[in-house]
Design an enzyme around this catalytic site. Structure first.
Site, PDB file in Angstrom:
ATOM      1  N   LYS A 205       0.814  -1.214   0.000  1.00  0.00           N
ATOM      2  CA  LYS A 205       0.000   0.000   0.000  1.00  0.00           C
ATOM      3  C   LYS A 205       0.848   1.266   0.000  1.00  0.00           C
ATOM      4  CE  LYS A 205      -4.575  -1.344   1.505  1.00  0.00           C
ATOM      5  NZ  LYS A 205      -5.656  -1.176   2.501  1.00  0.00           N
ATOM      6  N   ARG A 239      -4.239  -9.988   4.465  1.00  0.00           N
ATOM      7  CA  ARG A 239      -4.600  -9.950   3.045  1.00  0.00           C
ATOM      8  C   ARG A 239      -3.356  -9.540   2.256  1.00  0.00           C
ATOM      9  NH1 ARG A 239      -6.569  -6.205  -0.783  1.00  0.00           N
ATOM     10  NH2 ARG A 239      -8.219  -7.026  -2.145  1.00  0.00           N
TER      11      ARG A 239
END
Length: 262
Positions: A205, A239
Protein backbone atom coordinates in the site's frame (compact mmCIF):
# COMPACT_ATOMS: atom_id res chain seq x y z
CA UNK A 1 -5.93 -14.20 2.51
CA UNK A 2 -4.75 -13.99 -1.10
CA UNK A 3 -5.73 -11.09 -3.35
CA UNK A 4 -7.15 -12.06 -6.74
CA UNK A 5 -8.48 -9.04 -8.62
CA UNK A 6 -10.76 -9.44 -11.65
CA UNK A 7 -9.98 -5.85 -12.60
CA UNK A 8 -8.06 -4.39 -15.56
CA UNK A 9 -6.62 -1.50 -13.55
CA UNK A 10 -5.68 -2.65 -10.04
CA UNK A 11 -2.95 -0.54 -8.46
CA UNK A 12 -0.50 -3.42 -7.96
CA UNK A 13 -0.81 -5.99 -10.74
CA UNK A 14 -2.21 -3.66 -13.44
CA UNK A 15 -4.76 -6.21 -14.59
CA UNK A 16 -2.62 -9.36 -14.53
CA UNK A 17 -5.55 -11.41 -13.22
CA UNK A 18 -8.37 -9.65 -15.05
CA UNK A 19 -8.88 -12.52 -17.47
CA UNK A 20 -10.77 -15.53 -16.15
CA UNK A 21 -8.03 -18.07 -16.92
CA UNK A 22 -5.36 -15.82 -15.40
CA UNK A 23 -7.47 -15.38 -12.28
CA UNK A 24 -7.97 -19.12 -11.87
CA UNK A 25 -4.25 -19.75 -12.34
CA UNK A 26 -3.56 -17.15 -9.64
CA UNK A 27 -6.00 -18.91 -7.32
CA UNK A 28 -4.27 -22.24 -7.90
CA UNK A 29 -0.87 -20.71 -7.11
CA UNK A 30 -2.15 -18.98 -4.00
CA UNK A 31 -3.67 -22.18 -2.61
CA UNK A 32 -0.47 -24.10 -3.38
CA UNK A 33 1.54 -21.38 -1.59
CA UNK A 34 -0.54 -21.68 1.58
CA UNK A 35 -3.47 -19.29 1.23
CA UNK A 36 -6.45 -20.31 3.31
CA UNK A 37 -8.73 -17.54 2.02
CA UNK A 38 -9.10 -16.25 -1.55
CA UNK A 39 -10.35 -12.65 -1.75
CA UNK A 40 -11.90 -11.94 -5.15
CA UNK A 41 -12.48 -8.33 -6.18
CA UNK A 42 -14.23 -6.90 -9.20
CA UNK A 43 -13.78 -3.16 -8.67
CA UNK A 44 -10.54 -1.22 -8.27
CA UNK A 45 -10.41 0.48 -4.87
CA UNK A 46 -9.22 3.85 -6.14
CA UNK A 47 -10.73 6.25 -8.67
CA UNK A 48 -11.04 5.02 -12.23
CA UNK A 49 -13.53 3.89 -14.84
CA UNK A 50 -17.04 3.36 -13.54
CA UNK A 51 -17.94 -0.25 -12.76
CA UNK A 52 -21.68 -0.70 -12.35
CA UNK A 53 -23.39 -3.58 -10.57
CA UNK A 54 -23.90 -5.56 -13.76
CA UNK A 55 -20.21 -5.40 -14.66
CA UNK A 56 -19.08 -6.24 -11.13
CA UNK A 57 -21.37 -9.28 -11.17
CA UNK A 58 -19.97 -10.34 -14.53
CA UNK A 59 -16.45 -10.21 -13.17
CA UNK A 60 -16.88 -12.02 -9.87
CA UNK A 61 -19.84 -14.44 -9.84
CA UNK A 62 -18.48 -17.01 -12.29
CA UNK A 63 -15.08 -16.77 -10.64
CA UNK A 64 -16.54 -17.57 -7.24
CA UNK A 65 -18.43 -20.54 -8.65
CA UNK A 66 -15.32 -21.88 -10.39
CA UNK A 67 -13.13 -21.50 -7.30
CA UNK A 68 -15.78 -23.23 -5.19
CA UNK A 69 -15.79 -26.19 -7.59
CA UNK A 70 -12.00 -26.40 -7.96
CA UNK A 71 -11.05 -25.77 -4.31
CA UNK A 72 -13.96 -26.94 -2.16
CA UNK A 73 -12.13 -26.45 1.15
CA UNK A 74 -10.80 -22.92 0.61
CA UNK A 75 -12.61 -19.96 2.15
CA UNK A 76 -13.89 -17.65 -0.59
CA UNK A 77 -14.14 -13.94 0.20
CA UNK A 78 -15.51 -11.27 -2.11
CA UNK A 79 -14.37 -7.66 -1.84
CA UNK A 80 -17.57 -5.68 -2.39
CA UNK A 81 -19.65 -3.00 -0.71
CA UNK A 82 -22.82 -3.75 -2.71
CA UNK A 83 -25.62 -5.86 -1.25
CA UNK A 84 -26.77 -7.01 -4.70
CA UNK A 85 -23.30 -8.38 -5.42
CA UNK A 86 -23.10 -9.94 -1.98
CA UNK A 87 -26.35 -11.83 -2.58
CA UNK A 88 -25.20 -13.14 -5.96
CA UNK A 89 -21.80 -14.34 -4.77
CA UNK A 90 -23.36 -15.99 -1.73
CA UNK A 91 -25.51 -18.06 -4.07
CA UNK A 92 -22.38 -18.88 -6.12
CA UNK A 93 -20.53 -20.27 -3.10
CA UNK A 94 -18.80 -17.40 -1.26
CA UNK A 95 -18.18 -17.64 2.48
CA UNK A 96 -17.19 -14.10 3.43
CA UNK A 97 -18.06 -10.55 2.34
CA UNK A 98 -15.15 -8.13 2.62
CA UNK A 99 -16.67 -4.65 2.87
CA UNK A 100 -13.53 -2.54 2.63
CA UNK A 101 -15.51 0.73 2.42
CA UNK A 102 -16.96 0.45 5.89
CA UNK A 103 -20.66 -0.03 5.31
CA UNK A 104 -21.94 2.41 2.65
CA UNK A 105 -24.66 -0.09 1.71
CA UNK A 106 -26.47 -0.91 4.97
CA UNK A 107 -28.14 -3.93 3.38
CA UNK A 108 -24.87 -5.84 2.94
CA UNK A 109 -24.82 -7.06 6.54
CA UNK A 110 -28.39 -8.30 6.17
CA UNK A 111 -27.31 -10.26 3.09
CA UNK A 112 -24.48 -11.85 5.09
CA UNK A 113 -26.97 -12.79 7.80
CA UNK A 114 -29.49 -14.23 5.33
CA UNK A 115 -26.91 -16.53 3.74
CA UNK A 116 -24.89 -17.37 6.85
CA UNK A 117 -21.76 -15.63 5.53
CA UNK A 118 -18.99 -13.96 7.47
CA UNK A 119 -18.44 -10.21 7.22
CA UNK A 120 -15.43 -7.90 7.37
CA UNK A 121 -16.31 -4.62 9.10
CA UNK A 122 -13.85 -1.96 7.98
CA UNK A 123 -13.22 1.76 8.49
CA UNK A 124 -12.91 4.16 5.55
CA UNK A 125 -13.54 7.41 7.37
CA UNK A 126 -17.15 7.44 6.16
CA UNK A 127 -15.91 8.17 2.65
CA UNK A 128 -17.82 7.18 -0.47
CA UNK A 129 -16.38 4.17 -2.33
CA UNK A 130 -13.49 4.86 -4.70
CA UNK A 131 -12.79 8.34 -3.41
CA UNK A 132 -9.60 9.81 -2.00
CA UNK A 133 -10.35 12.54 0.54
CA UNK A 134 -8.19 15.64 0.75
CA UNK A 135 -6.59 16.41 4.12
CA UNK A 136 -8.70 14.00 6.12
CA UNK A 137 -8.39 14.60 9.87
CA UNK A 138 -9.30 12.75 13.08
CA UNK A 139 -8.94 13.78 16.71
CA UNK A 140 -7.62 10.24 17.29
CA UNK A 141 -7.58 8.00 14.24
CA UNK A 142 -7.37 4.75 16.23
CA UNK A 143 -10.27 5.72 18.46
CA UNK A 144 -12.32 6.62 15.39
CA UNK A 145 -11.50 3.29 13.75
CA UNK A 146 -12.41 1.30 16.84
CA UNK A 147 -15.68 3.16 17.39
CA UNK A 148 -16.76 2.60 13.79
CA UNK A 149 -15.79 -1.03 13.28
CA UNK A 150 -17.13 -2.23 16.62
CA UNK A 151 -20.43 -0.44 15.97
CA UNK A 152 -20.61 -2.11 12.54
CA UNK A 153 -19.79 -5.50 14.08
CA UNK A 154 -22.45 -5.13 16.76
CA UNK A 155 -25.00 -4.00 14.19
CA UNK A 156 -24.19 -7.04 12.05
CA UNK A 157 -24.69 -9.39 15.00
CA UNK A 158 -27.99 -7.68 15.71
CA UNK A 159 -29.06 -8.43 12.13
CA UNK A 160 -28.15 -12.09 12.54
CA UNK A 161 -24.57 -12.39 11.31
CA UNK A 162 -22.88 -15.03 13.41
CA UNK A 163 -20.33 -13.45 15.78
CA UNK A 164 -17.61 -15.98 14.92
CA UNK A 165 -17.83 -14.92 11.27
CA UNK A 166 -16.97 -11.25 11.86
CA UNK A 167 -13.57 -9.62 11.45
CA UNK A 168 -12.64 -5.98 11.89
CA UNK A 169 -10.24 -4.14 9.58
CA UNK A 170 -8.71 -0.68 10.09
CA UNK A 171 -8.41 -0.41 6.28
CA UNK A 172 -5.03 1.28 6.02
CA UNK A 173 -5.03 4.11 3.43
CA UNK A 174 -8.83 4.08 3.07
CA UNK A 175 -9.84 7.57 4.18
CA UNK A 176 -6.41 7.96 5.80
CA UNK A 177 -3.05 9.51 5.02
CA UNK A 178 0.32 7.86 5.56
CA UNK A 179 0.82 9.26 9.06
CA UNK A 180 -2.58 7.93 10.12
CA UNK A 181 -1.98 4.50 8.62
CA UNK A 182 1.36 4.25 10.42
CA UNK A 183 -0.32 5.25 13.67
CA UNK A 184 -2.84 2.45 13.22
CA UNK A 185 -0.04 -0.07 12.68
CA UNK A 186 1.78 1.04 15.84
CA UNK A 187 -1.39 0.83 17.93
CA UNK A 188 -2.99 -2.24 16.37
CA UNK A 189 -3.06 -3.93 19.78
CA UNK A 190 -5.81 -1.49 20.78
CA UNK A 191 -8.03 -2.94 18.05
CA UNK A 192 -7.10 -6.46 19.11
CA UNK A 193 -8.19 -5.59 22.66
CA UNK A 194 -11.79 -5.18 21.46
CA UNK A 195 -12.01 -8.96 21.22
CA UNK A 196 -12.95 -9.02 17.54
CA UNK A 197 -10.40 -10.78 15.28
CA UNK A 198 -8.41 -8.23 13.29
CA UNK A 199 -7.71 -8.40 9.56
CA UNK A 200 -4.87 -6.30 8.15
CA UNK A 201 -4.75 -5.43 4.46
CA UNK A 202 -1.45 -3.59 4.05
CA UNK A 203 0.13 -5.37 1.10
CA UNK A 204 2.15 -2.94 -1.08
CA UNK A 205 0.00 0.00 0.00
CA UNK A 206 0.86 3.65 -0.46
CA UNK A 207 1.62 4.31 3.21
CA UNK A 208 4.43 1.76 3.00
CA UNK A 209 5.72 3.23 -0.24
CA UNK A 210 5.61 6.80 1.03
CA UNK A 211 7.26 5.91 4.34
CA UNK A 212 10.14 4.15 2.56
CA UNK A 213 10.24 6.16 -0.66
CA UNK A 214 9.55 3.05 -2.74
CA UNK A 215 7.41 2.56 -5.87
CA UNK A 216 4.57 0.08 -5.84
CA UNK A 217 6.67 -2.81 -7.19
CA UNK A 218 9.39 -2.32 -4.55
CA UNK A 219 7.32 -2.48 -1.36
CA UNK A 220 7.59 -6.20 -0.62
CA UNK A 221 10.12 -5.92 2.22
CA UNK A 222 8.18 -3.10 3.85
CA UNK A 223 5.01 -5.16 3.55
CA UNK A 224 6.60 -8.12 5.33
CA UNK A 225 7.82 -5.86 8.13
CA UNK A 226 4.33 -4.48 8.73
CA UNK A 227 2.84 -7.97 8.58
CA UNK A 228 5.30 -9.20 11.20
CA UNK A 229 4.55 -6.31 13.54
CA UNK A 230 0.83 -6.80 12.98
CA UNK A 231 1.05 -10.49 13.85
CA UNK A 232 3.04 -9.68 16.99
CA UNK A 233 0.38 -7.16 18.02
CA UNK A 234 -2.36 -9.75 17.57
CA UNK A 235 -3.76 -9.56 14.01
CA UNK A 236 -5.31 -12.84 12.91
CA UNK A 237 -5.80 -12.54 9.13
CA UNK A 238 -3.50 -11.01 6.53
CA UNK A 239 -4.60 -9.95 3.04
CA UNK A 240 -1.59 -10.20 0.72
CA UNK A 241 -0.38 -10.35 -2.87
CA UNK A 242 2.73 -12.48 -2.12
CA UNK A 243 1.28 -15.51 -0.37
CA UNK A 244 4.49 -17.55 -0.22
CA UNK A 245 6.54 -14.66 1.18
CA UNK A 246 3.90 -13.73 3.73
CA UNK A 247 3.51 -17.33 4.82
CA UNK A 248 7.25 -17.59 5.52
CA UNK A 249 7.42 -14.25 7.30
CA UNK A 250 4.49 -15.05 9.54
CA UNK A 251 5.79 -18.55 10.27
CA UNK A 252 9.03 -16.96 11.48
CA UNK A 253 7.12 -14.62 13.79
CA UNK A 254 5.35 -17.66 15.22
CA UNK A 255 8.66 -19.56 15.56
CA UNK A 256 10.09 -16.64 17.55
CA UNK A 257 7.19 -16.95 19.96
CA UNK A 258 5.95 -13.47 19.09
CA UNK A 259 2.55 -14.54 17.78
CA UNK A 260 0.28 -17.53 18.40
CA UNK A 261 0.17 -20.30 15.86
CA UNK A 262 -3.03 -19.97 13.76
Amino acid sequence: MAVVNRTPDSFFDKGATFGFDAAMAAVDRAVADGAEVIDIGGVKAGPGDEVDVKEELRRVVDTVAAVRERHPSVVISVDTWRAEVGDAVARAGADLLNDTWGGPDPELAAVAAEHGLGLVCAHAGRQQPRTRPHRVAYDDVVADVIAHVTAEAERAVGLGVRPDGILIDPAHDFGKNTRQSLEISRRLNEMVATGWPVLVAVSNKDFIGEALGRPVDKRGVGTMAVLGVSAHLGARMFRVHDVAGARQALDHVVALGLAPRP
